[in-house]
Write an enzyme that holds these catalytic residues in place. Structure first.
Site, mmCIF file in Angstrom:
data_model
loop_
_atom_site.group_PDB
_atom_site.id
_atom_site.type_symbol
_atom_site.label_atom_id
_atom_site.label_comp_id
_atom_site.label_asym_id
_atom_site.label_seq_id
_atom_site.Cartn_x
_atom_site.Cartn_y
_atom_site.Cartn_z
ATOM 1 N N LYS A 166 0.928 -0.973 -0.251
ATOM 2 C CA LYS A 166 -0.306 -0.152 -0.475
ATOM 3 C C LYS A 166 0.770 1.432 -0.167
ATOM 4 O O LYS A 166 0.532 2.220 -0.567
ATOM 5 C CB LYS A 166 -0.810 0.605 1.019
ATOM 6 C CG LYS A 166 -1.955 -0.599 1.221
ATOM 7 C CD LYS A 166 -2.550 -0.878 2.709
ATOM 8 C CE LYS A 166 -2.358 -0.901 3.647
ATOM 9 N NZ LYS A 166 -1.574 -1.563 4.272
ATOM 10 N N ARG B 290 10.841 -7.145 6.507
ATOM 11 C CA ARG B 290 11.095 -5.971 5.807
ATOM 12 C C ARG B 290 11.747 -5.110 6.796
ATOM 13 O O ARG B 290 11.674 -5.509 7.884
ATOM 14 C CB ARG B 290 9.764 -5.971 6.082
ATOM 15 C CG ARG B 290 9.149 -3.868 5.645
ATOM 16 C CD ARG B 290 7.516 -4.079 5.836
ATOM 17 N NE ARG B 290 6.924 -4.068 6.380
ATOM 18 C CZ ARG B 290 5.320 -3.158 6.561
ATOM 19 N NH1 ARG B 290 4.851 -3.157 5.777
ATOM 20 N NH2 ARG B 290 4.737 -3.643 7.751
ATOM 21 N N ARG C 172 -2.241 -8.606 13.796
ATOM 22 C CA ARG C 172 -2.648 -7.241 12.234
ATOM 23 C C ARG C 172 -3.996 -8.257 11.991
ATOM 24 O O ARG C 172 -4.688 -7.798 11.114
ATOM 25 C CB ARG C 172 -1.944 -6.152 11.773
ATOM 26 C CG ARG C 172 -1.384 -5.805 13.575
ATOM 27 C CD ARG C 172 -0.126 -5.987 12.521
ATOM 28 N NE ARG C 172 0.788 -4.884 11.372
ATOM 29 C CZ ARG C 172 1.951 -5.079 11.448
ATOM 30 N NH1 ARG C 172 2.767 -5.791 11.702
ATOM 31 N NH2 ARG C 172 2.062 -4.095 9.935
ATOM 32 N N ARG D 279 10.706 -2.624 12.175
ATOM 33 C CA ARG D 279 9.454 -2.107 12.504
ATOM 34 C C ARG D 279 8.412 -3.004 13.578
ATOM 35 O O ARG D 279 8.990 -3.701 13.831
ATOM 36 C CB ARG D 279 7.965 -1.496 11.416
ATOM 37 C CG ARG D 279 8.539 -0.131 10.880
ATOM 38 C CD ARG D 279 6.519 -0.677 10.071
ATOM 39 N NE ARG D 279 5.382 -0.460 9.899
ATOM 40 C CZ ARG D 279 4.149 -0.924 9.542
ATOM 41 N NH1 ARG D 279 4.474 -0.286 8.394
ATOM 42 N NH2 ARG D 279 3.463 -1.956 9.981
ATOM 43 N N ARG E 177 -10.075 0.642 8.823
ATOM 44 C CA ARG E 177 -9.821 -0.138 9.617
ATOM 45 C C ARG E 177 -10.702 -0.821 10.020
ATOM 46 O O ARG E 177 -11.194 -1.847 10.523
ATOM 47 C CB ARG E 177 -8.545 0.291 9.995
ATOM 48 C CG ARG E 177 -7.017 -0.220 9.203
ATOM 49 C CD ARG E 177 -6.445 -0.269 10.477
ATOM 50 N NE ARG E 177 -4.863 -1.067 10.629
ATOM 51 C CZ ARG E 177 -4.352 -0.080 9.730
ATOM 52 N NH1 ARG E 177 -3.986 0.634 9.381
ATOM 53 N NH2 ARG E 177 -3.167 -0.990 10.092
HETATM 54 P P1 AMP Z 1 -0.019 1.163 9.270
HETATM 55 O O1 AMP Z 1 1.922 0.894 9.170
HETATM 56 O O2 AMP Z 1 -0.804 1.667 8.170
HETATM 57 O O3 AMP Z 1 0.409 -0.849 9.694
HETATM 58 O O4 AMP Z 1 0.073 0.541 10.576
HETATM 59 C C1 AMP Z 1 0.636 0.905 11.994
HETATM 60 C C2 AMP Z 1 -0.735 1.043 13.533
HETATM 61 O O5 AMP Z 1 -1.229 2.065 13.492
HETATM 62 C C3 AMP Z 1 -1.208 -0.078 13.053
HETATM 63 O O6 AMP Z 1 -1.030 -1.739 13.766
HETATM 64 C C4 AMP Z 1 -2.370 0.469 14.648
HETATM 65 O O7 AMP Z 1 -1.964 0.195 16.036
HETATM 66 C C5 AMP Z 1 -1.962 2.225 14.550
HETATM 67 N N1 AMP Z 1 -3.040 2.610 13.297
HETATM 68 C C6 AMP Z 1 -3.118 3.056 11.624
HETATM 69 N N2 AMP Z 1 -4.107 3.342 11.447
HETATM 70 C C7 AMP Z 1 -4.980 2.608 12.192
HETATM 71 C C8 AMP Z 1 -6.572 2.911 12.267
HETATM 72 N N3 AMP Z 1 -7.361 3.488 11.275
HETATM 73 N N4 AMP Z 1 -7.238 2.739 12.782
HETATM 74 C C9 AMP Z 1 -6.628 1.738 14.101
HETATM 75 N N5 AMP Z 1 -5.148 1.909 14.089
HETATM 76 C C10 AMP Z 1 -4.321 2.428 13.478
#
Ligand code: AMP
Length: 215
Positions: free
Chosen positions: A14, A123, A167, A156, A89
């Site tokens: 993404k 990653r 996740r 990360r 989400r």
């Molecule tokens: P990502 O980089 O999109 O995988 O986001 C990393 C982390 O940020 C996720 O595992 C959540 O802990 C938090 N996060 C990001 N976007 C959201 C969202 N829309 N709703 C809830 N938590 C989020």
């Protein structure tokens, strides 16, 4: 003005695909995860609130996410449009978003769970310039160092097997229904996330009716 949402399981590309679209189309790329990671790095109050939740691969509360999105969208720097990644989400976030913004398209990158595990666990990220690497497909020239800025690469905190499983479960249980919601509005474009990056980008452009990617 183009208003896109990009969805897909972790590691589906993404962020990479969104950045390629951003550069070419002058879109603003809004990644809620990047905003939270910035807060964690800068040790802000919000960073302290979300650090543990993120490291466990859990979802941050809807209230906080909505506040972050509202504030970011409120900057109104998206004259040519935006591409939002990692949001919505769950059903509540989707409703919040659809109340305020109409969306032209949802790009859905599809990737099987086994491939997700393979990609995510290899990653690496540059915490300084944000460039990401993959030890299988996209290795840095010098081991452990960013090709662009030379900073040491990190993993990360949420790219561990335990956090990844959490996740993946959230994705299947909470995020997939969001996709169904958007499907009813006939805005979803399914794209196979398995081919090389450039091919995926071409497929996205084709389905959205955009000019081809020139690299
Ligand atoms: P990502 O980089 O999109 O995988 O986001 C990393 C982390 O940020 C996720 O595992 C959540 O802990 C938090 N996060 C990001 N976007 C959201 C969202 N829309 N709703 C809830 N938590 C989020």
């Amino acid at each position: 003005m183009r208003k896109y949402v990009i969805m897909g399981v972790q590691g589906s590309g993404k962020g990479t695909q969104a950045k390629m679209l951003r550069e070419d189309l002058d879109l603003v790329h809004i990644s809620v995860g990047d905003i939270f990671r910035w807060h964690v790095r800068q040790h802000t109050k919000m960073g302290a609130q979300v650090k543990r939740i993120m490291a466990a691969g859990e979802l941050v509360s809807d209230e906080l996410v909505e506040e972050v999105v509202r504030r970011r969208m409120g900057i109104h720097d998206w004259n040519y449009g935006f591409i939002i990644d990692g949001f919505p989400r769950n059903g509540r976030q989707a409703e919040f978003f659809m109340e305020s913004y109409d969306i032209d398209a949802v790009i859905h990158l599809e990737l099987p769970d086994d491939e997700v595990r393979r990609r995510v666990l290899s990653r690496r990220l540059c915490p300084s310039c944000g460039m990401d690497y993959n030890l299988i497909a996209d290795r840095p020239e010098q081991e452990g160092r960013c090709d662009i800025c030379g900073h040491e690469l990190i993993t990360r905190a949420d790219d561990t097997p335990e956090a990844l499983e959490s996740r993946l479960t959230d994705y299947h249980e909470k995020t997939r229904p969001v996709l169904e919601l958007f499907r009813r509005k006939e805005v979803v474009h399914d794209v196979d996330g398995r081919p090389p990056v450039d091919e995926v980008q071409q497929a996205i452009r084709k389905t959205l009716g955009l000019p081809a990617y020139r690299g």
